[in-house]
Motif scaffolding. Structure first.
Motif, PDB file in Angstrom:
ATOM      1  N   CYS A  26       0.843  -1.193   0.000  1.00 18.36           N
ATOM      2  CA  CYS A  26       0.000   0.000   0.000  1.00 18.36           C
ATOM      3  C   CYS A  26       0.878   1.243   0.000  1.00 18.36           C
ATOM      4  N   VAL A  27       0.315   2.325  -0.514  1.00 23.56           N
ATOM      5  CA  VAL A  27       1.062   3.582  -0.619  1.00 23.56           C
ATOM      6  C   VAL A  27       0.272   4.651   0.115  1.00 23.56           C
ATOM      7  N   LYS A  28       0.907   5.308   1.064  1.00 24.61           N
ATOM      8  CA  LYS A  28       0.259   6.404   1.791  1.00 24.61           C
ATOM      9  C   LYS A  28       0.866   7.713   1.292  1.00 24.61           C
ATOM     10  N   THR A  29      -0.007   8.585   0.817  1.00 30.85           N
ATOM     11  CA  THR A  29       0.483   9.787   0.142  1.00 30.85           C
ATOM     12  C   THR A  29       0.118  11.065   0.881  1.00 30.85           C
ATOM     13  N   VAL A  63       4.947  -1.237   2.697  1.00 30.60           N
ATOM     14  CA  VAL A  63       4.268   0.053   2.810  1.00 30.60           C
ATOM     15  C   VAL A  63       5.199   1.159   2.317  1.00 30.60           C
ATOM     16  N   VAL A  64       4.685   1.987   1.429  1.00 35.07           N
ATOM     17  CA  VAL A  64       5.481   3.107   0.918  1.00 35.07           C
ATOM     18  C   VAL A  64       4.829   4.413   1.370  1.00 35.07           C
ATOM     19  N   ALA A 102       9.022   1.743   3.365  1.00 31.52           N
ATOM     20  CA  ALA A 102       9.837   2.665   2.561  1.00 31.52           C
ATOM     21  C   ALA A 102       9.317   4.087   2.706  1.00 31.52           C
ATOM     22  N   VAL A 103      10.239   5.048   2.719  1.00 29.03           N
ATOM     23  CA  VAL A 103       9.854   6.454   2.719  1.00 29.03           C
ATOM     24  C   VAL A 103      10.429   7.121   1.472  1.00 29.03           C
ATOM     25  N   GLY A 104       9.539   7.767   0.700  1.00 27.94           N
ATOM     26  CA  GLY A 104       9.985   8.506  -0.481  1.00 27.94           C
ATOM     27  C   GLY A 104       9.411   9.908  -0.453  1.00 27.94           C
ATOM     28  N   GLY A 105       9.425  10.560  -1.584  1.00 26.15           N
ATOM     29  CA  GLY A 105       8.881  11.916  -1.645  1.00 26.15           C
ATOM     30  C   GLY A 105       9.836  12.927  -1.044  1.00 26.15           C
ATOM     31  N   CYS A 106       9.299  14.049  -0.609  1.00 27.29           N
ATOM     32  CA  CYS A 106      10.139  15.206  -0.282  1.00 27.29           C
ATOM     33  C   CYS A 106      10.915  15.067   1.029  1.00 27.29           C
ATOM     34  N   ASP A 123      13.097   0.470   6.157  1.00 30.41           N
ATOM     35  CA  ASP A 123      13.972  -0.368   5.340  1.00 30.41           C
ATOM     36  C   ASP A 123      14.558   0.357   4.130  1.00 30.41           C
ATOM     37  N   VAL A 124      13.744   1.225   3.518  1.00 35.88           N
ATOM     38  CA  VAL A 124      14.176   1.847   2.260  1.00 35.88           C
ATOM     39  C   VAL A 124      13.874   3.339   2.281  1.00 35.88           C
ATOM     40  N   VAL A 125      14.838   4.146   1.829  1.00 37.69           N
ATOM     41  CA  VAL A 125      14.582   5.575   1.630  1.00 37.69           C
ATOM     42  C   VAL A 125      14.955   5.919   0.196  1.00 37.69           C
TER      43      VAL A 125
END
Ligand code: SAH
Ligand code: SF4
Ligand code: F3S
Length: 471
Positions: A26-29, A63-64, A102-106, A123-125
């Motif tokens: 799942c992706v939380k935005t 989870v992203v 995972a954490v992405g975005g700004c 786990d992931v950036v």
């Protein structure tokens, strides 16, 4: 999520794709439409590698978080949210002994390794310039149990070749620029999204044509400042050329966000009166009504210029619905400066105003300015502004009482499933009873004409004109 895929080839690193078999994600935005669109690309990539999208974290093996750091509140919440992931039990039947986060975005872009150091369950950036690397980074974590971070300083090219899984089949976001060169002194965006890059006009038009041919009803062009489109491209195509070319694809509805007042040209303004598909709604962030504060913000226009733009827009398209953003409490804002903002908002009478209390962002020029103004004073200004904003939002909607508006149906009302929810050309939310014989699912993404008999501050409601369902 719908499962419409962009017809482009995937150029992301999917070499270890078997890692995603039987995996749910799942992706939380958070944040702006740019992030929402990036999330659609993340979903598109992971689905094309065999992972299955789920809505809830509880049901997800992976989870992203797509994050925003434009204001402090969203920023602090993210750290807490990731930390609390360890308390959520794994889904029954998961092939893995641990949930991958995972954490992405700004925030990913800004904090990189710092996030991994602070959050042991992460786990992931990844960042804003390397969406395409996400599958590779996730696969490594899934297969080796390793923690991986990759942040790039800038994107080599416009990331157009990633598959997309759009939120709605009938609407598409279409990025035409990424990044920002404006450096408004309060804003973190140029630091986390990099310098402005325009996407070649042919690519934009080809994507828009695919959408039009596939029956997509509405395209929203995206960029931090769409009006400066093309300055970095050979031949300097202009934003107005993009509008004209997309109109020619036959798309029903065209919108764009965001516009910077300093770059909004007369040609673009004129299109509001003349271009078939361009909807009569414009988001034009003013930020402040005080020339002194506008200068301190490095916005490079005056209140007089802004008012002139509004007059031209209303002349070109008298029904146009204008919306804006305002920041209250920029460092050094006096009562007089605030009054200028209040008066401007009162004078223009917007359909909608997004009001924000200034939030200090480390690394921006404004963060260095000390401001002794107590929070209560700023909060009080904010509350006064909200009152006048609501008064005008209500008044502007009254104009549509008794009119028939064409509504693009998005779904049902959150409060009452018997009501449809959709958007008018002016981007107002419209509710109406779903006509007998039609079910909510079958009218999604279609147009209905609604006769308006109630106009509230934040929505219109009315009844569907019989037999008006159309594509
Ligand atoms: N590129 C767009 C949007 C940028 S972010 C533009 O130029 O308008 C969206 C909105 O967040 C901005 O318009 C601004 O009103 C608000 N914002 C940005 N930085 C902020 C800060 N440090 N504090 C409070 N609001 C901020
Ligand atoms: Fe931020 Fe200004 Fe760029 Fe908008 S134009 S993203 S407010 S720096
Ligand atoms: Fe937020 Fe990044 Fe958009 S900081 S507003 S998600 S560009």
């Amino acid at each position: 999520m719908s499962t419409f895929h962009c017809a482009q080839s995937a150029s992301f690193d999917g070499s270890t794709s078997s890692a995603f078999n039987n995996i749910t994600f799942c992706v939380k935005t958070f944040g702006c439409q740019m992030n929402k669109h990036d999330s659609e690309r993340v979903c598109g990539m992971l689905e094309s590698l065999g992972a299955q999208w789920v809505e809830e974290i509880e049901d997800a093996d992976l989870v992203v978080f797509m994050t925003c750091c434009v204001r402090e509140a969203a920023d602090t919440r993210l750290y807490g949210q990731v930390a609390s992931m360890k308390n959520i039990p794994l889904r029954p039947g998961t092939p893995h002994s641990k949930r991958i986060v995972a954490v992405g975005g700004c925030i990913g872009q800004r904090d990189g390794q710092k996030l991994l150091d602070a959050l042991p369950h992460l786990d992931v950036v990844f960042g804003t310039h390397n969406l395409g690397s996400l599958p590779k980074l996730l696969a490594k974590s899934l297969e080796e149990g390793s923690r991986n971070v990759e942040i790039l300083e800038s994107s080599e090219q416009f990331p157009t070749e990633l598959p997309t899984d759009r939120e709605h089949e009938w609407a598409a976001w279409l990025p035409i620029t990424i990044g920002c060169n404006n450096f408004c002194t309060y804003c973190i965006v140029p630091y986390v999204r990099g310098r402005e890059k325009s996407r070649p006009l042919e690519d934009i038009v080809a994507e828009a044509q695919r959408y039009a041919d596939a029956g997509v009803k509405e395209i929203t062009l995206l960029g931090q400042n769409v009006n400066s489109y093309g300055r970095d491209l050979y031949g300097h195509p202009r934003f107005v050329d993009v509008l004209d070319a997309i109109d020619a694809t036959g798309i029903k509805r065209l919108r764009f966000a965001t516009s910077h007042p300093k770059d909004l040209t007369d040609e673009v303004i004129r299109r509001f009166g003349t271009l078939r598909s361009l909807m009569p709604a414009l988001h034009l962030p003013v930020q402040s009504g005080s020339n002194r504060i506008l200068e301190a913000m490095n916005r490079r226009y005056t209140r007089e210029h802004y008012k002139e733009l509004v007059a031209k827009l209303r002349e070109a398209c008298p029904e146009i619905a204008l919306s804006t953003d305002v920041i209250v409490g920029f460092p050094g804002e006096t009562e007089g400066d605030f009054q200028d903002t209040y008066d401007l908002i009162d004078e223009i009478g917007f359909h909608q105003v997004f009001t924000f209390i200034y939030s200090k962002r480390e690394g921006t020029p404004a963060a260095k300015i000390d401001d002794p103004t107590p929070h209560e004073v700023i909060q009080n200004r904010f509350d006064r502004l909200v009152d006048v904003v609501q008064k005008h939002a209500w008044e502007r909607n009254q104009v549509d009482l008794g009119k028939t508006v064409e509504v693009l149906v998005e779904g049902t009302s959150k409060r009452d499933a018997r009501l449809l929810a959709g958007r008018s050309p002016k981007n107002q939310t419209v509710h109406a009873l779903i006509p007998a014989g039609l079910d909510a699912k079958s009218i999604q993404g279609k147009f209905l004409n609604v006769s308006i008999d109630e106009a509230k501050t934040w929505y219109l409601s009315g009844s569907v004109i019989e037999g008006s369902l159309h594509d």
